[in-house]
Design an enzyme around this catalytic site. Structure first.
Site, PDB file in Angstrom:
ATOM      1  N   THR A   1      13.271   0.856 -41.049  1.00 26.80           N
ATOM      2  CA  THR A   1      12.317   1.330 -42.153  1.00 26.80           C
ATOM      3  C   THR A   1      12.457   2.522 -43.039  1.00 26.80           C
ATOM      4  O   THR A   1      11.841   2.679 -44.146  1.00 26.80           O
ATOM      5  CB  THR A   1      11.102   0.785 -41.283  1.00 26.80           C
ATOM      6  OG1 THR A   1      10.597   0.453 -40.949  1.00 26.80           O
ATOM      7  CG2 THR A   1      10.163   1.749 -42.627  1.00 26.80           C
TER       8      THR A   1
ATOM      9  N   THR B   1      12.229   1.686 -36.174  1.00 31.36           N
ATOM     10  CA  THR B   1      11.757   1.704 -34.510  1.00 31.36           C
ATOM     11  C   THR B   1      11.596   0.247 -33.773  1.00 31.36           C
ATOM     12  O   THR B   1      11.270   0.819 -31.968  1.00 31.36           O
ATOM     13  CB  THR B   1      10.547   2.340 -34.982  1.00 31.36           C
ATOM     14  OG1 THR B   1       9.933   1.382 -35.707  1.00 31.36           O
ATOM     15  CG2 THR B   1      10.091   3.101 -36.407  1.00 31.36           C
ATOM     16  N   ASP B   2      12.446  -0.313 -34.145  1.00 32.68           N
ATOM     17  CA  ASP B   2      11.880  -1.611 -33.778  1.00 32.68           C
ATOM     18  C   ASP B   2      12.588  -1.311 -31.685  1.00 32.68           C
ATOM     19  O   ASP B   2      12.169  -1.886 -30.554  1.00 32.68           O
ATOM     20  CB  ASP B   2      12.635  -2.969 -33.724  1.00 32.68           C
ATOM     21  CG  ASP B   2      10.719  -3.557 -35.241  1.00 32.68           C
ATOM     22  OD1 ASP B   2      10.556  -2.378 -35.123  1.00 32.68           O
ATOM     23  OD2 ASP B   2      11.731  -4.486 -35.372  1.00 32.68           O
TER      24      ASP B   2
END
Length: 355
Positions: free
Chosen positions: A38, A118-119
């Site tokens: 992101t 971030t996942d």
């Protein structure tokens, strides 16, 4: 007198020149090894706040958009990949670990900062903590909002990550995650929120420190850094063994344990209730697959605390406790263990050293 004044001015100027040169020579060299996410994302028009495409901007774009980085370190960039981190793969993990080790072995940088989605950031961070053979700082960071958002958080996170990596205090503290002004240890950090900027926390131990007014401040050292004998030399490893995570729930009859075994799993992590509790029927199924050589680790679906030995039947079946490792971290460690051995006792010893 005039000549003496001029001579003094010359010496003063030369003195400042040498001081400036020495400072430049000591400027930390930070490699930004970008993987996408992101933080490198671009909004999709009319798709709302959560509508964007991850992994669009290049590492050069990220560095150029944060000119303050140059005031902190000698920053260079390299694009390892540019993906949405939900699509992270073993192949990228292996390349990433190898590249970080190459950079440090060649003394090409004093620290590495990794912009990452971030996942799966916590899993990548923990993987690197077990496979990078250096005390030099490795810092992962990311963003909860894409780079093109009016209130993008990635630029400040990247700046903070470089600040931390360039800090002498970060040396020897293992792989770190820096998000939202907090410094976390790879072993303990986890993503706790789907959209909040404060999306990461270390539920059991708390963070290692913060970045306040641009200054990294560590409040403690990592409590349980992996011991040297638990680090993994990937060497000629070209693939990681399959390990699946099974999520405990009411009425679990253990069918998924047999399905995972049939699919080729060499290990299973069971995210049980509370202190790694496993429903009776599921425990029977897991004991059966363990008897056929599948390594079983008991973890917890709870967000904090440690899994300890408490159920004699699980101990008798040879299940391994994950300790403070959450299911996804336990899976990372088990996969690395299985690249070296399938001996359950030896794997249990490695877990005891790392958990």
């Amino acid at each position: 007198m005039k000549e003496l004044f001029l001579l003094g001015a010359v010496f003063l100027a030369v003195g400042f020149f040498h001081i400036g040169t020495a400072s430049a020579a000591k400027c930390p060299r930070v490699m930004v090894l970008a993987t996408g996410g992101t933080i490198a994302g671009r909004e999709i028009p009319a798709a709302g706040r959560t509508g964007y495409k991850a992994g669009v901007l290049s590492v050069q774009d990220l560095i150029a958009d944060v000119p303050e980085l140059r005031e902190i370190a000698d920053v260079t960039g390299e694009q390892l990949c540019n993906i949405d981190s939900k699509d992270m793969t073993d192949e990228i993990w292996l390349r990433l670990a190898a590249r970080v080790n190459e950079i440090f072995a060649a003394d090409a940088a004093d620290a590495v900062v990794i912009p990452h989605g971030t996942d799966t950031m916590e899993e990548t961070a923990y993987f690197l903590s077990l496979t990078v053979k250096s005390d030099k700082p490795v810092v992962l960071t990311g963003a909860m909002r894409p780079a093109t958002a009016a209130d993008a958080d990635g630029f400040e996170n990247l700046l903070d990550a470089v600040r931390v990596s360039a800090s002498g205090d970060a040396v020897g503290k293992g792989v770190l995650v820096v998000m939202n002004g907090e410094i976390h240890e790879a072993r303990d950090v986890t993503k706790i929120h789907t959209q909040n900027l404060a999306a990461f926390a270390s539920p059991t131990t708390g963070c290692l420190g913060t970045v306040k007014n641009g200054i990294p401040a560590f409040s403690r050292a990592p409590l349980r850094r992996p011991k040297s004998e638990a680090l993994f030399d990937l060497g000629d490893v070209s693939a990681l063994p399959r390990v699946d995570i099974l999520y405990g729930h009411e009425g679990d009859d253990g069918a998924l344990a047999f399905a995972a075994e049939k699919a080729g799993a060499k290990g299973l992590v069971y995210a049980g209730m509370g202190n790694g509790s496993i429903p009776a029927e599921a425990e029977k199924a897991l004991a059966q697959v363990a008897g056929r050589g599948v390594i079983v680790v008991r973890a917890s679906r709870s967000s904090g605390g440690e899994v300890t030995s408490s159920v004699p039947s699980s101990d008798e079946a040879g299940f391994i406790e994950s300790g403070a490792l959450n299911p996804q971290k336990a899976r990372v460690l088990l996969r690395l263990c299985l690249t070296k051995t399938t001996d359950a006792a030896e794997i249990a010893r490695t877990f005891a050293a790392c958990r």
